[in-house]
Design an enzyme around this catalytic site. Structure first.
Site, PDB file in Angstrom:
ATOM      1  N   ASP A 179      51.402  36.736 -12.198  1.00 47.51           N
ATOM      2  CA  ASP A 179      50.589  37.474 -13.168  1.00 47.51           C
ATOM      3  C   ASP A 179      51.294  37.548 -14.513  1.00 47.51           C
ATOM      4  O   ASP A 179      51.114  38.491 -15.273  1.00 47.51           O
ATOM      5  CB  ASP A 179      50.318  38.891 -12.639  1.00 47.51           C
ATOM      6  CG  ASP A 179      49.231  39.598 -13.426  1.00 47.51           C
ATOM      7  OD1 ASP A 179      49.188  40.852 -13.390  1.00 47.51           O
ATOM      8  OD2 ASP A 179      48.426  38.902 -14.099  1.00 47.51           O
ATOM      9  N   LYS A 185      50.497  32.478 -18.335  1.00 39.80           N
ATOM     10  CA  LYS A 185      49.672  31.585 -17.500  1.00 39.80           C
ATOM     11  C   LYS A 185      50.195  30.154 -17.520  1.00 39.80           C
ATOM     12  O   LYS A 185      50.021  29.434 -16.550  1.00 39.80           O
ATOM     13  CB  LYS A 185      48.198  31.658 -17.954  1.00 39.80           C
ATOM     14  CG  LYS A 185      47.665  33.098 -18.073  1.00 39.80           C
ATOM     15  CD  LYS A 185      48.023  33.992 -16.888  1.00 39.80           C
ATOM     16  CE  LYS A 185      47.882  35.476 -17.231  1.00 39.80           C
ATOM     17  NZ  LYS A 185      48.510  36.361 -16.189  1.00 39.80           N
ATOM     18  N   ASP A 234      46.776  35.619 -10.387  1.00 45.51           N
ATOM     19  CA  ASP A 234      45.765  36.348 -11.153  1.00 45.51           C
ATOM     20  C   ASP A 234      45.287  35.477 -12.327  1.00 45.51           C
ATOM     21  O   ASP A 234      45.993  34.570 -12.774  1.00 45.51           O
ATOM     22  CB  ASP A 234      46.347  37.666 -11.679  1.00 45.51           C
ATOM     23  CG  ASP A 234      45.271  38.567 -12.280  1.00 45.51           C
ATOM     24  OD1 ASP A 234      45.610  39.400 -13.133  1.00 45.51           O
ATOM     25  OD2 ASP A 234      44.086  38.441 -11.904  1.00 45.51           O
ATOM     26  N   ASN A 235      44.082  35.756 -12.834  1.00 43.08           N
ATOM     27  CA  ASN A 235      43.596  35.191 -14.106  1.00 43.08           C
ATOM     28  C   ASN A 235      43.388  33.691 -14.117  1.00 43.08           C
ATOM     29  O   ASN A 235      43.546  33.047 -15.169  1.00 43.08           O
ATOM     30  CB  ASN A 235      44.564  35.544 -15.247  1.00 43.08           C
ATOM     31  CG  ASN A 235      44.903  37.001 -15.291  1.00 43.08           C
ATOM     32  OD1 ASN A 235      46.061  37.402 -15.146  1.00 43.08           O
ATOM     33  ND2 ASN A 235      43.897  37.837 -15.497  1.00 43.08           N
ATOM     34  N   GLU A 246      39.558  42.432 -15.169  1.00 43.51           N
ATOM     35  CA  GLU A 246      39.744  43.881 -15.001  1.00 43.51           C
ATOM     36  C   GLU A 246      38.895  44.693 -15.983  1.00 43.51           C
ATOM     37  O   GLU A 246      38.860  44.432 -17.173  1.00 43.51           O
ATOM     38  CB  GLU A 246      41.224  44.270 -15.137  1.00 43.51           C
ATOM     39  CG  GLU A 246      41.966  43.713 -16.331  1.00 43.51           C
ATOM     40  CD  GLU A 246      42.674  42.394 -16.029  1.00 43.51           C
ATOM     41  OE1 GLU A 246      42.208  41.648 -15.145  1.00 43.51           O
ATOM     42  OE2 GLU A 246      43.674  42.097 -16.675  1.00 43.51           O
TER      43      GLU A 246
HETATM   44  O1  LIG Z   1      48.660  37.586 -20.452  1.00 42.61           O
HETATM   45  C1  LIG Z   1      48.472  38.192 -19.404  1.00 42.61           C
HETATM   46  N1  LIG Z   1      49.500  38.518 -18.600  1.00 42.61           N
HETATM   47  C2  LIG Z   1      50.865  38.106 -18.952  1.00 42.61           C
HETATM   48  C3  LIG Z   1      51.511  39.082 -19.973  1.00 42.61           C
HETATM   49  C4  LIG Z   1      52.859  38.584 -20.471  1.00 42.61           C
HETATM   50  C5  LIG Z   1      53.783  38.265 -19.331  1.00 42.61           C
HETATM   51  C6  LIG Z   1      55.199  38.029 -19.822  1.00 42.61           C
HETATM   52  N2  LIG Z   1      56.094  37.976 -18.676  1.00 42.61           N
HETATM   53  C7  LIG Z   1      56.170  38.895 -17.712  1.00 42.61           C
HETATM   54  C8  LIG Z   1      57.164  38.522 -16.821  1.00 42.61           C
HETATM   55  C9  LIG Z   1      57.691  37.314 -17.264  1.00 42.61           C
HETATM   56  C10 LIG Z   1      58.734  36.471 -16.798  1.00 42.61           C
HETATM   57  N3  LIG Z   1      59.042  35.357 -17.495  1.00 42.61           N
HETATM   58  C11 LIG Z   1      58.352  35.052 -18.624  1.00 42.61           C
HETATM   59  C12 LIG Z   1      57.320  35.826 -19.128  1.00 42.61           C
HETATM   60  C13 LIG Z   1      57.004  36.973 -18.445  1.00 42.61           C
HETATM   61  C14 LIG Z   1      47.099  38.666 -19.063  1.00 42.61           C
HETATM   62  C15 LIG Z   1      46.110  38.637 -20.058  1.00 42.61           C
HETATM   63  C16 LIG Z   1      44.813  39.089 -19.776  1.00 42.61           C
HETATM   64  C17 LIG Z   1      43.761  39.062 -20.837  1.00 42.61           C
HETATM   65  C18 LIG Z   1      44.088  39.394 -22.151  1.00 42.61           C
HETATM   66  C19 LIG Z   1      43.116  39.371 -23.147  1.00 42.61           C
HETATM   67  C20 LIG Z   1      41.811  39.022 -22.809  1.00 42.61           C
HETATM   68  F1  LIG Z   1      40.866  39.016 -23.769  1.00 42.61           F
HETATM   69  C21 LIG Z   1      41.478  38.667 -21.517  1.00 42.61           C
HETATM   70  C22 LIG Z   1      42.457  38.680 -20.526  1.00 42.61           C
HETATM   71  C23 LIG Z   1      44.488  39.585 -18.510  1.00 42.61           C
HETATM   72  C24 LIG Z   1      45.469  39.598 -17.515  1.00 42.61           C
HETATM   73  O2  LIG Z   1      45.189  40.066 -16.257  1.00 42.61           O
HETATM   74  C25 LIG Z   1      46.768  39.132 -17.771  1.00 42.61           C
HETATM   75  O3  LIG Z   1      47.684  39.160 -16.749  1.00 42.61           O
HETATM   76 MG   LIG Z   2      46.697  39.510 -14.902  1.00 46.05          MG
END
Ligand SMILES: O=C(NCCCCCn1ccc2cnccc21)c1cc(-c2ccc(F)cc2)cc(O)c1O
Ligand SMILES: [Mg+2]
Length: 214
Positions: free
Chosen positions: A141, A144, A169-170, A199
């Protein structure tokens, strides 16, 4: 400067949830994100699918990539059997700081190890640092475009075993098209798509469950 969205989410948990009651923490976050301020938790609809896959797998060792505020961390940890462990990786220190407090508020800190840093650096250290032989369950998660490289890294580090379940997820929104191609075309995975919604919205999204065949 004002508070951040994660800090406001933590306040909502402290105000509306009961300390030591994971279910109330989950409900407080879902209520806040549905009625006050959207946030990128896996949420209540996809959360039910996560719960059902977890109950089926009943993992002794689980890995989460992407803690954010700890919502799915709490969803996973609350279903773990005694003695089971969840390691969750978060890149953003501000998110990690809020997640630690939400996980502790739910009373699940003894089941969860939150590690801060990039997954690409931390995955190769899992065995030596945490004495992990292999993971029974992995929840993807985080970024991506890291789903494929990190899945390959988990394979190469010998952290997957025959039967390990990956749940991503996603895969529709924001989308992980390369990941879907990778797990659906590889003879080493048996994949299944669980259609759902992004969500707290009516936008389509879904979870991809992939069993590693060894
Ligand atoms: O971006 C998403 N998640 C990732 C967030 C950053 C993770 C960074 N990170 C964490 C651990 C890690 C370890 N190594 C490197 C990097 C690491 C996300 C986005 C949406 C979304 C957003 C806007 C929209 F309009 C529609 C949907 C919905 C979701 O459910 C999501 O999960
Ligand atoms: Mg997510």
């Amino acid at each position: 400067t004002g508070s951040s969205r994660p800090q406001r989410m933590l306040k909502a948990v402290q105000k509306n949830a009961t300390k030591g009651d994971p279910k109330s923490v989950i409900s407080a976050i879902d209520y806040y994100c549905r009625h006050k301020e959207w946030a990128m938790n896996v949420g209540d609809e996809k959360g039910l699918i996560l719960d059902s896959v977890l109950t089926e797998v009943n993992p002794s060792t689980a890995l989460e990539l992407g803690t954010y505020c700890g919502y799915s961390t709490v969803r996973i940890a609350r279903l773990l059997s005694p003695g089971s462990k969840l390691i969750t990786i978060e890149f953003n220190p501000a998110f990690a700081a809020v997640a630690r407090q939400i996980i502790a508020y739910a009373g699940l800190q003894d089941k969860v190890t939150l590690v801060e840093g990039p997954s690409g650096d931390l995955i190769p250290k899992m065995k030596e640092r945490f004495g992990i032989k292999s993971f029974d369950f992995v929840f993807l998660d985080h970024w991506k475009d890291r789903y494929v490289p990190d899945t390959k890294l988990l394979e190469d580090c010998g952290l997957l075993r025959k039967g390990t379940v990956l749940l991503a997820d996603n895969v529709i929104c924001p989308g992980a098209p390369e990941y879907l191609k990778y797990v659906r075309n590889s003879p080493r995975y048996e994949s299944q798509y669980y259609k759902s919604n992004l969500e707290y919205t009516k936008v389509e999204d879904g979870l991809e469950k992939s069993v590693f065949l060894g």
